[in-house]
Motif scaffolding. Structure first.
Motif, short mmCIF file in Angstrom:
data_model
loop_
_atom_site.label_atom_id
_atom_site.label_comp_id
_atom_site.label_asym_id
_atom_site.label_seq_id
_atom_site.Cartn_x
_atom_site.Cartn_y
_atom_site.Cartn_z
N ALA A 1 39.58 -31.93 78.99
CA ALA A 1 40.78 -32.79 79.02
C ALA A 1 41.70 -32.22 80.11
N ASP A 2 42.32 -33.13 80.87
CA ASP A 2 43.19 -32.70 81.96
C ASP A 2 44.44 -33.59 81.97
N GLU A 3 45.47 -33.08 82.63
CA GLU A 3 46.72 -33.81 82.76
C GLU A 3 47.34 -34.13 81.40
N CYS A 4 47.15 -33.26 80.42
CA CYS A 4 47.77 -33.45 79.11
C CYS A 4 49.22 -32.99 79.22
N MET A 5 50.14 -33.78 78.65
CA MET A 5 51.56 -33.44 78.78
C MET A 5 52.31 -33.62 77.48
N SER A 6 53.03 -32.57 77.11
CA SER A 6 53.98 -32.67 76.00
C SER A 6 55.24 -33.33 76.58
N PRO A 7 56.18 -33.74 75.75
CA PRO A 7 57.41 -34.33 76.30
C PRO A 7 58.14 -33.39 77.27
N GLN A 8 58.16 -32.09 76.96
CA GLN A 8 58.82 -31.13 77.85
C GLN A 8 58.09 -31.04 79.19
N GLN A 9 56.76 -31.05 79.16
CA GLN A 9 55.99 -30.98 80.40
C GLN A 9 56.16 -32.25 81.21
N ALA A 10 56.28 -33.40 80.57
CA ALA A 10 56.49 -34.66 81.28
C ALA A 10 57.82 -34.64 82.04
N LEU A 11 58.85 -34.03 81.44
CA LEU A 11 60.15 -33.91 82.12
C LEU A 11 60.03 -33.02 83.36
N VAL A 12 59.31 -31.93 83.24
CA VAL A 12 59.12 -31.02 84.38
C VAL A 12 58.33 -31.73 85.48
N ALA A 13 57.28 -32.47 85.11
CA ALA A 13 56.46 -33.19 86.09
C ALA A 13 57.31 -34.23 86.82
N GLU A 14 58.18 -34.92 86.11
CA GLU A 14 59.08 -35.90 86.74
C GLU A 14 60.02 -35.20 87.71
N THR B 1 48.99 -14.74 85.32
CA THR B 1 49.75 -15.77 86.04
C THR B 1 50.99 -16.22 85.30
N GLY B 2 51.10 -15.90 84.02
CA GLY B 2 52.23 -16.37 83.24
C GLY B 2 51.96 -17.67 82.51
N ALA B 3 50.79 -18.26 82.73
CA ALA B 3 50.42 -19.49 82.03
C ALA B 3 50.14 -19.15 80.56
N LEU C 1 53.58 -14.52 72.57
CA LEU C 1 53.04 -15.62 73.38
C LEU C 1 52.88 -16.88 72.54
N SER C 2 52.47 -16.72 71.29
CA SER C 2 52.23 -17.89 70.43
C SER C 2 53.49 -18.69 70.17
N GLU C 3 54.64 -18.05 70.27
CA GLU C 3 55.90 -18.76 70.05
C GLU C 3 56.22 -19.72 71.20
N ARG C 4 55.60 -19.51 72.36
CA ARG C 4 55.86 -20.36 73.53
C ARG C 4 54.88 -21.53 73.65
N VAL C 5 53.88 -21.59 72.76
CA VAL C 5 52.88 -22.66 72.83
C VAL C 5 53.52 -23.98 72.40
N GLN C 6 53.32 -25.02 73.21
CA GLN C 6 53.84 -26.34 72.87
C GLN C 6 52.83 -27.05 71.98
N THR C 7 53.30 -27.58 70.87
CA THR C 7 52.41 -28.21 69.89
C THR C 7 52.69 -29.70 69.80
N GLY C 8 51.79 -30.39 69.13
CA GLY C 8 51.93 -31.83 68.94
C GLY C 8 50.78 -32.58 69.58
N ARG C 9 50.85 -33.89 69.50
CA ARG C 9 49.83 -34.75 70.10
C ARG C 9 50.23 -35.03 71.54
N GLN D 1 48.34 -23.97 79.39
CA GLN D 1 49.59 -24.71 79.50
C GLN D 1 50.42 -24.09 80.63
N ILE D 2 50.77 -24.94 81.60
CA ILE D 2 51.70 -24.52 82.64
C ILE D 2 52.92 -25.41 82.51
#
Length: 192
Positions: free
Chosen positions: A160-173, A127-129, A80-88, A143-144
């Protein structure tokens, strides 16, 4: 597995301490028997016994072993830890959260932002989150696909809410142009 290892360490510690404490006591008794009686009387203040020092040392080693056993992650948690998105990650209201992997302990993460810092480990979720938890502080990082959030379970609030990594921002778009099917619509289709 962690509990078994911790129990084994705790069970063996007293036997190791007694075995170590017995040898110095015999050596002290042997040297005391060979010295004249006058030197025995001159030493009124006994030094702390070696067995007491060894007992404290063994207790510290057992405590370190127990905490190491508790800190060990299962293979599932490491996966599971390998799937965690890191960064600011920027969040709503101008906040941010930084998630960074701990180099010393694989699978552990430091989650920090303005006014908080948590050491978290992955936890399986139905849930898979992706779910990271700091059980002592009561903090949870979720992280979803399209966002992340930090919650304080003890206070029952989101930090904190609505935090998005670059990958999550693409999915949200992508969800804006092609929204996923509603759970209610999916349920209606499967019942027909």
């Amino acid at each position: 597995m962690k509990t078994l290892l911790a129990s084994l360490l705790m069970a063996c510690a007293p036997a190791m301490v007694l075995a170590q404490a017995d040898a110095p006591a015999k050596a002290v008794a042997k040297t005391a028997a060979t010295k004249p009686a006058a030197t025995k009387i001159a030493k009124a203040k006994p030094k702390p016994s070696a067995s007491r020092v060894e007992l404290k040392s063994a207790a510290a080693n057992v405590a370190a072993g127990v905490s190491a056993a508790e800190a060990a992650l299962s293979p599932t948690e490491l996966a599971l830890s390998e799937r965690v998105q890191t960064g600011r990650m920027p969040c709503e209201l101008g906040a941010y959260v930084t998630v960074s992997a701990d180099a010393r302990m694989p699978g552990y993460f430091d989650v920090e932002g303005k006014g908080f810092k948590f050491r978290m480990a992955p936890v399986e979720s139905r849930t898979g989150a992706i779910r990271l938890e700091d059980p002592k502080a009561g903090a949870v990082w979720l992280q979803i696909a399209n966002k992340s959030m930090l919650m304080n379970q003890k206070l029952g609030q989101r930090m904190a809410d609505e935090c998005m990594s670059p990958q999550q921002a693409l999915v949200a778009e992508g969800f804006k142009t092609n929204p996923p099917p509603s759970l209610l619509e999916t349920a209606a289709i499967t019942t027909k």
